[in-house]
Write a protein that holds these residues in place. Structure first.
Motif, mmCIF file in Angstrom:
data_model
loop_
_atom_site.group_PDB
_atom_site.id
_atom_site.type_symbol
_atom_site.label_atom_id
_atom_site.label_comp_id
_atom_site.label_asym_id
_atom_site.label_seq_id
_atom_site.Cartn_x
_atom_site.Cartn_y
_atom_site.Cartn_z
ATOM 1 N N UNK A 301 -39.895 54.243 13.904
ATOM 2 C CA UNK A 301 -39.674 53.594 12.610
ATOM 3 C C UNK A 301 -40.051 54.468 11.419
ATOM 4 N N UNK A 302 -40.655 55.621 11.672
ATOM 5 C CA UNK A 302 -40.948 56.527 10.562
ATOM 6 C C UNK A 302 -39.675 57.162 10.018
ATOM 7 N N UNK A 303 -38.747 57.522 10.927
ATOM 8 C CA UNK A 303 -37.499 58.174 10.508
ATOM 9 C C UNK A 303 -36.484 58.034 11.632
ATOM 10 N N UNK A 304 -35.835 56.881 11.676
ATOM 11 C CA UNK A 304 -34.900 56.594 12.767
ATOM 12 C C UNK A 304 -33.698 57.533 12.759
ATOM 13 N N UNK A 305 -33.290 57.970 11.602
ATOM 14 C CA UNK A 305 -32.130 58.855 11.521
ATOM 15 C C UNK A 305 -32.420 60.188 12.196
ATOM 16 N N UNK A 306 -33.551 60.793 11.856
ATOM 17 C CA UNK A 306 -33.892 62.099 12.427
ATOM 18 C C UNK A 306 -34.227 62.008 13.908
ATOM 19 N N UNK A 307 -34.724 60.852 14.347
ATOM 20 C CA UNK A 307 -35.104 60.694 15.753
ATOM 21 C C UNK A 307 -33.911 60.771 16.692
ATOM 22 N N UNK A 308 -32.718 60.506 16.196
ATOM 23 C CA UNK A 308 -31.511 60.564 17.031
ATOM 24 C C UNK A 308 -31.308 61.990 17.545
ATOM 25 N N UNK A 327 -34.240 54.779 25.723
ATOM 26 C CA UNK A 327 -32.822 54.971 26.058
ATOM 27 C C UNK A 327 -31.880 54.134 25.186
ATOM 28 N N UNK A 328 -32.421 53.409 24.233
ATOM 29 C CA UNK A 328 -31.548 52.661 23.317
ATOM 30 C C UNK A 328 -30.812 53.583 22.357
ATOM 31 N N UNK A 329 -31.339 54.807 22.166
ATOM 32 C CA UNK A 329 -30.630 55.806 21.363
ATOM 33 C C UNK A 329 -30.520 57.094 22.173
ATOM 34 N N UNK A 330 -29.712 58.017 21.691
ATOM 35 C CA UNK A 330 -29.563 59.304 22.363
ATOM 36 C C UNK A 330 -30.813 60.147 22.137
ATOM 37 N N UNK A 346 -34.845 53.764 35.228
ATOM 38 C CA UNK A 346 -34.149 53.583 33.948
ATOM 39 C C UNK A 346 -33.489 54.890 33.521
ATOM 40 N N UNK A 347 -34.229 55.976 33.613
ATOM 41 C CA UNK A 347 -33.691 57.269 33.178
ATOM 42 C C UNK A 347 -32.599 57.773 34.114
ATOM 43 N N UNK A 348 -32.649 57.373 35.371
ATOM 44 C CA UNK A 348 -31.643 57.840 36.333
ATOM 45 C C UNK A 348 -30.238 57.446 35.910
ATOM 46 N N UNK A 349 -30.131 56.387 35.123
ATOM 47 C CA UNK A 349 -28.816 55.956 34.638
ATOM 48 C C UNK A 349 -28.337 56.809 33.473
ATOM 49 N N UNK A 350 -29.216 57.650 32.939
ATOM 50 C CA UNK A 350 -28.871 58.548 31.831
ATOM 51 C C UNK A 350 -28.902 59.978 32.362
ATOM 52 N N UNK A 351 -27.823 60.396 32.996
ATOM 53 C CA UNK A 351 -27.815 61.650 33.757
ATOM 54 C C UNK A 351 -28.141 62.876 32.915
ATOM 55 N N UNK A 352 -27.774 62.863 31.630
ATOM 56 C CA UNK A 352 -27.976 64.043 30.803
ATOM 57 C C UNK A 352 -29.346 64.091 30.141
ATOM 58 N N UNK A 353 -30.090 62.992 30.201
ATOM 59 C CA UNK A 353 -31.414 62.953 29.596
ATOM 60 C C UNK A 353 -32.393 63.730 30.463
ATOM 61 N N UNK A 354 -33.052 64.714 29.866
ATOM 62 C CA UNK A 354 -34.018 65.499 30.630
ATOM 63 C C UNK A 354 -35.365 64.789 30.638
ATOM 64 N N UNK A 355 -35.955 64.673 31.811
ATOM 65 C CA UNK A 355 -37.289 64.097 31.953
ATOM 66 C C UNK A 355 -38.202 65.161 32.539
ATOM 67 N N UNK A 356 -39.254 65.513 31.800
ATOM 68 C CA UNK A 356 -40.198 66.538 32.220
ATOM 69 C C UNK A 356 -41.574 65.903 32.413
ATOM 70 N N UNK A 357 -42.202 66.195 33.546
ATOM 71 C CA UNK A 357 -43.528 65.675 33.849
ATOM 72 C C UNK A 357 -44.504 66.838 33.993
ATOM 73 N N UNK A 358 -45.598 66.779 33.252
ATOM 74 C CA UNK A 358 -46.522 67.914 33.175
ATOM 75 C C UNK A 358 -47.743 67.781 34.062
ATOM 76 N N UNK A 359 -48.080 66.551 34.468
ATOM 77 C CA UNK A 359 -49.277 66.357 35.272
ATOM 78 C C UNK A 359 -50.554 66.281 34.467
#
Length: 528
Positions: A301-308, A327-330, A346-359
């Motif tokens: 909510x600080x800057x929804x336009x730039x967050x896209x 996942x409601x926005x790109x 949830x993310x598995x349905x968004x094939x192009x979204x990268x998910x990184x886990x750092x531990x």
């Protein structure tokens, strides 16, 4: 020059014995004579392989706790001799030197020893001497000799031999030599960097930087620029150590922005949920919350336009509810210490979204170096680990901040550290509500941040922008009162800034006249 070089005799001497027995057996099955030293020879013999000790070749036993074993003409002559030079061949025959066609060496684990906290003397004992000397000799003579320094090249070597009837091609040996020189260069860089630190040399006469290829990138900042990603072996959690669960390959800009996002969110530790959203290496929203979903929503909510199309960094394991909100926005990349099964689904349905886990999170107080290239060289400085506590702040105005304002001021200061200068950050109730970044004028940054807050207020249907009653941070001092007054016009009621300007008193007087509370840090956070 003959392209193909036969492989009749190999010297293997490795610290990391991963894949050693399989490689040695494959070489023996191809008729290659095996030479070796110490523990490497023992490991091969225990596997039932016939091995000749280097000590038998040199006529000297290993001595001085293994410090001296391969530094001998019988070894280096076998590596360096030019097989098509009559004088070299005659010297080999006269002195009983046999050619060595393959050298397989990986070095004493100096980097691992240092990373594990080895003391000075232990680190010194983990500096390899004979290994680098042999590698450099074999690499220099790559017209005839193959040199393998990485376990990951074992399979490639065997495939090369199979494709060329037990020989190696010149192009293949060239690539091995390139890798070999890079390895010894990186090794020496690690030693010299460690020694500079151990001796307290902040500016050694020569500074060497090394990295290992992690990924060849499609392109750099722009499609016409070639690029690659290298890692330096530092175990600091972040984009370089993260495990990518899904999505397209990271791009140059993805990596740069994801690093910026994770470094920022790591500032908050793991005590309370926090989220940072980054676009073009600048934060466009940062917030804490009672839940991770709330923190994400407040940052958004600080800057929804730039967050896209931005990068989202979280300081706690990602859960399903937060994943659904994201996942409601790109979104390009999400990086977090971990993710539960619901979030992954949830993310598995968004094939192009990268998910990184750092531990884990990066330690914002851990020392390190930051480098930046300039024409003809590079700048080196300490990583900005500066932080301020409540006791470090000086109240400069007649009115002191309230306890709630002090919390927001310190958060605004933390975020400003990660905003390109000139930086202005408004925070209210634990969330950024306006960010102005990278302007030539501090007044412009102040006004841009306020304008963004006004735009979001209109988009959210609020009567007034959230900068009303907010705390505001400036990454460097206000040289004039105009920037501070612009913040007051936006509704800020408390200010945090370094102080130290020639016109400090003028700025303080303006703050008092406007009824602002202002604290000084005595520290700035320029980020160019």
């Amino acid at each position: 020059m003959t392209d193909k070089a036969p492989l009749r005799r190999a010297l293997l001497s490795v610290s990391d014995k991963t894949g050693l027995v399989d490689l040695a057996r494959a070489l023996a099955e191809r008729g290659v004579e095996l030479l070796s030293t110490g523990g490497t020879a023992r490991a091969m013999r225990e596997a039932g392989l016939e091995v000749r000790d280097v000590a038998d070749v040199t006529g000297f036993p290993e001595m001085m706790d293994g410090r001296v074993k391969t530094l001998h003409p019988a070894v280096h002559g076998g590596l360096l001799a030019l097989r098509d030079d009559d004088a070299h061949v005659a010297a080999m025959e006269e002195h009983g030197i046999g050619g060595i066609d393959l050298l397989v060496v990986n070095l004493y684990p100096f980097e691992a020893a240092v990373a594990g906290g080895a003391d000075y003397d232990t680190a010194i004992e983990n500096i390899d001497i004979g290994g680098p000397a042999m590698i450099r000799a074999a690499a220099k003579n790559h017209r005839f000799v193959s040199v393998v320094t990485d376990v990951e090249d074992y399979d490639a070597l065997l495939a090369e031999l199979d494709a060329n009837e037990g020989q190696t091609s010149y192009a293949f040996r060239q690539k091995l030599a390139l890798t070999a020189y890079a390895r010894t260069g990186a090794y020496d860089a690690a030693v010299s960097t460690w020694m500079a630190d151990a001796l307290g040399e902040t500016a050694p006469r020569r500074r060497v930087v090394a990295g290992k290829l992690a990924q060849s990138l499609r392109y750099g900042e722009n499609p016409h620029q070639a690029a690659a990603f290298y890692v330096d072996g530092n175990a600091r959690p972040g984009v370089s150590t993260a495990r990518q669960l899904q999505g397209k390959e990271l791009s140059y800009n993805n990596i740069n922005d994801t690093d910026a996002a994770f470094e920022l969110v790591s500032e908050f530790g793991d005590a309370a949920p926090a989220c940072a959203i980054i676009k073009h290496a600048n934060p466009c929203g940062v917030a804490t919350g009672a839940t991770l979903k709330e923190a994400y929503g407040r940052a958004f909510d600080c800057d929804r336009t730039s967050a896209f199309g931005g990068i989202v960094a979280l300081n706690k394991p990602l859960d399903r509810e937060t994943a659904e909100a994201i996942t409601e926005i790109f979104t390009e990349v999400v990086i977090a210490p971990d993710a539960d099964e619901g979030a992954r689904a949830v993310f598995a349905a968004k094939k192009n979204l990268r998910l990184l886990l750092t531990g884990g999170l990066a330690d914002p107080s851990a020392a390190g170096l930051a480098l930046r290239q300039v024409s003809g060289g590079f700048l080196v400085q300490d990583r900005d680990v500066g932080r301020v506590g409540a006791d470090d702040l000086t109240v400069a105005t007649e009115r002191a901040p309230s306890e709630a304002q002090m919390i927001d001021l310190r958060m605004a200061w933390t975020v400003a550290k990660h905003v390109k200068s000139n930086a202005i950050v408004y925070v209210k109730d634990g969330a950024t509500v306006g960010i102005g970044a990278g302007q030539m004028s501090r007044v412009d940054s102040t006004r841009i941040a306020a304008r963004k807050a006004q735009d979001m207020a209109e988009a959210l249907g609020l009567e007034a922008p959230l900068t009303q009653g907010a705390a505001v941070a400036s990454d460097a001092f206000f040289p004039f009162a105009d920037g501070l007054l612009a913040a007051a016009e936006a509704g800020a009621t408390a200010v945090i800034q370094p102080g130290g300007a020639m016109r400090d008193q003028e700025v303080i007087d303006a703050a008092n006249e406007a009824g602002l509370a202002m604290v000084l840090t005595g520290m700035r956070h320029f980020r160019h």
